[in-house]
Design an enzyme around this catalytic site. Structure first.
Site, PDB file in Angstrom:
ATOM      1  N   TYR A  49       0.836  -1.206   0.000  1.00 27.43           N
ATOM      2  CA  TYR A  49       0.000   0.000   0.000  1.00 27.43           C
ATOM      3  C   TYR A  49       0.873   1.260   0.000  1.00 27.43           C
ATOM      4  CZ  TYR A  49      -2.968   3.788   1.572  1.00 27.43           C
ATOM      5  OH  TYR A  49      -3.619   4.988   1.659  1.00 27.43           O
ATOM      6  N   HIS A  79      -4.670  16.451  -3.604  1.00 29.13           N
ATOM      7  CA  HIS A  79      -4.970  16.748  -2.200  1.00 29.13           C
ATOM      8  C   HIS A  79      -4.780  18.228  -1.859  1.00 29.13           C
ATOM      9  CE1 HIS A  79      -5.147  12.456  -1.927  1.00 29.13           C
ATOM     10  NE2 HIS A  79      -5.369  12.469  -0.626  1.00 29.13           N
ATOM     11  N   ASN A 192       0.739  12.177   4.629  1.00 26.32           N
ATOM     12  CA  ASN A 192       0.281  11.443   5.812  1.00 26.32           C
ATOM     13  C   ASN A 192       0.988  12.006   7.033  1.00 26.32           C
ATOM     14  OD1 ASN A 192      -0.453   7.871   5.518  1.00 26.32           O
ATOM     15  ND2 ASN A 192      -1.722   9.648   5.193  1.00 26.32           N
ATOM     16  N   TYR A 276     -13.269  35.743  45.022  1.00 31.74           N
ATOM     17  CA  TYR A 276     -12.623  34.518  44.555  1.00 31.74           C
ATOM     18  C   TYR A 276     -11.639  34.768  43.410  1.00 31.74           C
ATOM     19  CZ  TYR A 276     -15.980  31.558  47.113  1.00 31.74           C
ATOM     20  OH  TYR A 276     -16.727  30.933  48.075  1.00 31.74           O
ATOM     21  N   ARG A 279      -8.600  35.809  45.375  1.00 33.30           N
ATOM     22  CA  ARG A 279      -8.163  34.870  46.400  1.00 33.30           C
ATOM     23  C   ARG A 279      -7.841  33.489  45.831  1.00 33.30           C
ATOM     24  NH1 ARG A 279     -12.413  32.648  50.569  1.00 33.30           N
ATOM     25  NH2 ARG A 279     -13.429  34.590  49.941  1.00 33.30           N
ATOM     26  N   PHE A 323      -1.495   8.137  11.778  1.00 35.79           N
ATOM     27  CA  PHE A 323      -1.913   9.446  11.268  1.00 35.79           C
ATOM     28  C   PHE A 323      -3.151   9.984  11.966  1.00 35.79           C
ATOM     29  CE2 PHE A 323      -3.303   6.025   8.316  1.00 35.79           C
ATOM     30  CZ  PHE A 323      -4.630   5.950   8.723  1.00 35.79           C
ATOM     31  N   GLU A 408     -12.545   6.214   5.816  1.00 36.55           N
ATOM     32  CA  GLU A 408     -12.060   6.966   6.979  1.00 36.55           C
ATOM     33  C   GLU A 408     -13.287   7.369   7.793  1.00 36.55           C
ATOM     34  OE1 GLU A 408      -9.979   9.920   4.760  1.00 36.55           O
ATOM     35  OE2 GLU A 408      -8.620   8.414   3.920  1.00 36.55           O
TER      36      GLU A 408
END
Length: 502
Positions: A49, A79, A192, A276, A279, A323, A408
């Site tokens: 792959y 991409h 990736n 507060y 403090r 990834f 995915e």
């Protein structure tokens, strides 16, 4: 000296601030060995792959040897599908260095020349233009890293130094460089990984450190302006609880207030407790500090990680899911929570200072109030920023959306969460900036009594650009200056080194 797998937060901060990047020699052997392993896989005829197959849902498609170069180039170009404003140059620089670190671990199968090209561009301050939107934080930060990688092959845009962006091919020519021709697996190794989301989250972390240090100075200065008590910072109280961040914050607040004439002037008063927001600074800010330290540990590990796929161990290629950016997503959300609370408690101190019933100071911290409104609307702006941060603080990491035809099917939203946290950080810096201005104004009302030497230096720094508020004037520029000073670390240096890992 970058040592992949052993890079420290201090080294990453230096990269973030623009320091020269030096690479060690010891990791070239690992890079060369993994590159040779890719060659051996191809020679064997095996199907692996990302080396000689398609990607994602197309992983079962075998690609012939004569088209492997085309495969890697097309992967990068296809991409490059990001949108939105470009990422800050500091973030892009970090991205590139983080990619060098990951590839330098010797499990990605890339050639030495690819890593050298990334380092050469960083050294030349020649940085790709990377859109900020388009990653869901799984299968790597695909779109941002593709835009970063496109510049290596002469596509997209690049900016050299402070010059306007130009086509990447032109920028390479100006530098005397030829576009790279990617080898097998190299395009996949580049896109990736979690380097974009991690770089943004590191930017948030380093900014948060400056905001945190500034907030401690603002809080101590506000306490002095209020003529509050420091009894609540007694170390015995905090040792009895045992929370490490709380103990550290109390110690720093005590140190910041040490030597204040204002504090000494009311040592015998009967004031026992403050609101507060004054403090409980050790308890609130200490809890935020512990969160920030936890996020820092996660991000340091991720910065040194190998997060592409598949990974090479000898000639064995293993497909996994490094990834997936879930650790980064959680870290970014944790930083968002801490920053939200840092801004929130600051705004409450500011609200006390402008209220004469609470502070004993002139209404809205200005004489002749009524004719003058003083800090009235500056506090409204701080309140608006705090409210915006509350709406942004819902964790991005609990969201997911399937992509790539369902392959995915669970994603981290790390990049979205880190960008959101970055916006929260800038809002928080604006709130801290207004408090610093108001606290300096309050302390000035106690003249001739002086605040402590440490806090006096902060007041002096403010007064270099922001004069005492004697009558109403245009405030936006003053507020912007102090916010930017907070972001630049102008106030936090005195305490940062004591709080955060170097």
């Amino acid at each position: 000296m970058l040592r992949p797998g052993k890079v420290t937060l201090a080294e990453l901060r230096a990269v973030w601030t623009g320091a020269p990047v030096a690479s060690g020699e010891e990791y070239w052997a690992g890079i060369d060995a993994s590159s040779a392993a890719v060659g051996a896989i191809l020679d064997s005829g095996r199907t692996v792959y990302g080396v000689n197959t398609g990607f994602g849902l197309l992983a079962q498609t075998r690609i012939p040897a004569e088209r492997l170069e085309e495969l890697q180039r097309n992967l990068i170009l296809s991409h490059c599908a990001g949108l939105g404003d470009p990422l800050d140059r500091r973030i892009v620089r970090l991205m590139m260095v983080l990619k060098v670190i990951g590839l330098g671990r010797g499990h990605s199968g890339v050639r030495r020349s690819l890593v050298e090209r990334l380092l050469a561009l960083v050294e030349a301050d020649a940085l790709p233009v990377v859109p900020s939107q388009g990653s869901v934080g799984a299968s790597g930060d695909l779109a941002p890293l593709a835009h970063m990688s496109a510049a290596l092959i002469g596509a997209g845009q690049m900016a050299i130094g402070d010059e306007a962006p130009v086509p990447a091919a032109d920028a390479l020519a100006l530098l005397g460089l030829e576009p790279l021709v990617l080898g097998p697996k190299e395009g996949l190794a580049l896109i990736n990984g979690t380097q974009a989301s991690t770089a943004i989250a590191l930017d948030v972390l380093f900014t948060a450190e400056r905001i945190f240090g500034s907030a401690l100075i603002a809080g101590a200065l506000s306490l002095d302006a209020l003529k509050g008590t420091d009894v609540a910072f007694d170390p015995r109280i905090h040792e009895a609880r045992g929370q490490p961040g709380q103990i550290a914050v109390a110690a720093i607040l005590n140190r910041l207030l040490d030597g204040s004439e204002i504090r000494e002037s009311h040592e015998g008063c009967d004031r026992v407790q403050d609101p507060y927001s004054f403090r409980c600074q050790p308890q609130v800010m200490g809890a935020a500090l512990d969160l920030m330290r936890n996020a820092a540990r996660t991000l340091q590990i991720e910065a040194n990680a190998v997060s592409d796929n598949p990974l090479l161990f000898g000639e064995e290629a293993l497909s996994g899911g490094n990834f997936h950016a879930q650790p980064v997503a959680f870290a970014a959300d944790i930083l968002a929570l801490a920053l939200c609370e840092i801004g929130s408690i600051s705004e409450r101190r500011l609200a006390v200072l402008i209220d004469p019933k609470m502070s004993g100071l002139p209404p809205f911290l200005i004489e002749d109030s009524g004719v003058n409104s003083g800090f009235m609307i500056a506090q409204v702006t701080a309140a608006a920023l705090v409210s915006e941060n509350k709406s942004l603080a819902f964790p991005a990491s609990v969201d997911t959306i399937p992509t790539s035809a369902g392959q995915e099917d669970h994603v981290s939203m790390a990049t979205h969460g880190a960008l959101k946290s970055r916006r929260i950080a800038r809002n928080a810096a604006g709130v801290i900036g207004v408090e610093l201005m108001a606290a300096a104004q309050g302390v000035d009302f106690h003249a001739p009594l002086k605040t402590s030497p440490a806090l006096g230096r902060a007041v002096a720094a403010i007064r270099t650009a922001v004069p005492f508020h004697a009558r109403d004037r245009y405030l936006a520029d003053d507020m912007a200056w102090v916010r930017n000073a907070v972001l630049d670390g102008a106030f936090s240096g005195a305490v940062e080194a004591d709080l955060f890992a170097q």
